[in-house]
Write a protein that holds these residues in place. Structure first.
Motif: not given
Length: 189
Positions: A16-20, A41-43
């Protein structure tokens, strides 16, 4: 100078991929033995609401936590500080303002969002979390939250804002809301 290689080796990337566009979760190994997780997105940000006119001045979110479901073997709710991932091109304060609207239904400005400090999430994550106290004193809730939409998914439909006294907040044992509360006390002294 220590010559240890500090370049991590990727052990796993989630499909799965995050929004970024980054994998939502990655597991890395450093120094040849130490494994830790990274989020896309890390933080992140976390916040609690504060209403200075209320006998229960601190607002937290009671929400479903899938990882707790797995541990307990049933749908589990946890009352905690609100939160959000920093996976968009915005400052922590801007992300907090957006999350306050989405999760609590309040329209707030920069002046009502008070930075309380940053902290490392855990030794098994490479994530820094930025904490905020959001002053909603005298501000009416004007927007529908993601849990109040008629088409809200089962994940969000049971979420709600819970208002607490100082003692209830501390007894709740949520480290993020306690972090903000302790910073608030320290700033008053």
């Amino acid at each position: 100078m220590n010559s240890t290689n500090h370049t991590p080796i990727t052990q796993y990337e989630s499909p799965s991929i995050s929004i970024n566009g980054q994998p939502f979760m990655t597991v890395n190994q450093a120094r040849g033995y130490y494994e830790y997780a990274s989020r896309g997105g890390i933080d992140s940000i976390f916040f609690i609401l504060h209403d200075g006119n209320s006998p229960k001045p601190f607002g937290l979110i009671n929400e479903s936590k899938p990882s707790l479901d797995e541990r307990l073997g049933e749908l589990a709710m946890l009352t905690t500080a609100f939160g959000g991932s920093m996976d968009a091109e915005a400052t922590p304060q801007e992300i907090t303002i957006t999350e306050v609207l989405e999760e609590a239904g309040y329209v707030v400005t920069d002046e009502q969002v008070h930075f309380m400090g940053s902290t490392f999430v855990s030794s098994q994550m490479d994530q820094i979390a930025h904490g905020f106290l959001v002053d909603v004193t005298g501000i009416p809730k004007t927007h529908v939250t993601e849990s109040e939409y008629p088409e809200a998914s089962a994940e969000f439909a049971t979420n709600s804002v819970v208002w607490m006294t100082d003692d209830e907040l501390v007894a709740n044992n949520d480290w993020k809301s306690c972090f903000i509360f302790l910073k608030l006390i320290a700033n008053k002294e």
